[in-house]
Write a protein that holds these residues in place. Sequence first.
Motif, PDB file in Angstrom:
ATOM      1  N   UNK A  52      42.150  75.017  23.376  1.00 13.67           N
ATOM      2  CA  UNK A  52      42.855  76.154  22.787  1.00 13.67           C
ATOM      3  C   UNK A  52      44.336  76.138  23.152  1.00 13.67           C
ATOM      4  N   UNK A  53      44.640  75.779  24.405  1.00 15.18           N
ATOM      5  CA  UNK A  53      46.042  75.733  24.829  1.00 15.18           C
ATOM      6  C   UNK A  53      46.803  74.667  24.056  1.00 15.18           C
ATOM      7  N   UNK A  54      46.186  73.505  23.872  1.00 14.32           N
ATOM      8  CA  UNK A  54      46.825  72.436  23.108  1.00 14.32           C
ATOM      9  C   UNK A  54      47.055  72.853  21.664  1.00 14.32           C
ATOM     10  N   UNK A 167      51.002  62.280  23.055  1.00 13.56           N
ATOM     11  CA  UNK A 167      50.166  62.394  24.238  1.00 13.56           C
ATOM     12  C   UNK A 167      50.199  63.841  24.699  1.00 13.56           C
ATOM     13  N   UNK A 168      49.014  64.432  24.899  1.00 16.47           N
ATOM     14  CA  UNK A 168      48.898  65.788  25.432  1.00 16.47           C
ATOM     15  C   UNK A 168      48.117  65.746  26.735  1.00 16.47           C
ATOM     16  N   UNK A 214      57.822  68.274  26.154  1.00 13.12           N
ATOM     17  CA  UNK A 214      57.733  69.728  26.274  1.00 13.12           C
ATOM     18  C   UNK A 214      56.598  70.047  27.232  1.00 13.12           C
ATOM     19  N   UNK A 215      56.777  71.084  28.027  1.00 14.39           N
ATOM     20  CA  UNK A 215      55.732  71.534  28.937  1.00 14.39           C
ATOM     21  C   UNK A 215      55.675  73.047  28.898  1.00 14.39           C
ATOM     22  N   UNK A 216      54.480  73.574  28.700  1.00 17.82           N
ATOM     23  CA  UNK A 216      54.271  75.022  28.643  1.00 17.82           C
ATOM     24  C   UNK A 216      53.178  75.403  29.634  1.00 17.82           C
ATOM     25  N   UNK A 234      50.241  72.513  29.855  1.00 15.05           N
ATOM     26  CA  UNK A 234      50.001  71.517  28.823  1.00 15.05           C
ATOM     27  C   UNK A 234      51.344  70.848  28.542  1.00 15.05           C
ATOM     28  N   UNK A 235      51.363  69.518  28.621  1.00 18.97           N
ATOM     29  CA  UNK A 235      52.587  68.743  28.417  1.00 18.97           C
ATOM     30  C   UNK A 235      52.427  67.817  27.228  1.00 18.97           C
TER      31      UNK A 235
END
Length: 244
Positions: A52-54, A167-168, A214-216, A234-235
Amino acid sequence: MSQATSAVHAHTDASHSHHDFARANQAHFDEHADKLEEEHPYARNFGVLSVNAMRDTFPALFDKEHTEVLDYACGTGMFSQALRPYVKSIVGADISQASVDVYNKQAADQGFASQMRAVRAELKGEPGELGGAKFDLITCSAAYHHFADIGTVTRALAFFLKPGGALLVTDIKAAPDGAMLVPETYHHVVPHRHGMTEERMRTTFEGAGLVEFALKDMQAVKFQPDAPEIMWFVARGVKPAEGV
């Protein structure tokens, strides 16, 4: 965390040359694969949280008709099962044969064997691995803290991305005070016990040739009733398109 403290943790967490974390993880998960959900009842729900975060953070990366995924360090497949409805296909790869066996049995039992399958592999990023396959999306959920050398792993994974592919990674975010975040019980399989900073992940991704970093923050997770909450992230990194 100060830059000096961060640098110390980056060194001490990853500098364990006397200990083979890959073999330790292989042995650990070979032993525990068939009882993983019993020992970690939160794990399946965490797979859903990670997916879900991705999807919430990077929705354009998910296309049920086209997105071909490599799920690295896939374990027994709980993350892959949560991801399956949102992508075309998934190849799982893991160092533990016992985990791969559970992954494939559950996929077959649930009728998804044509959409998701796993292989035992410790990828190096070399021609011929995975039959030469390349992927639109590579995911790695809750595994980076198990890798002694995240730079080497990231470079290997970047090799398997199609140009423009992403890439996640979801993993533990270092605490501002530099606290130890991984219980001592798991120190034999976890070199990065303080989690990872945004700066470290950025340097690692960019060092592998990935762009658009990006990183959240994902959310704080409490895995045991008496355990502290730990923030996860998540990056994302993207392989440059050809000609860029």
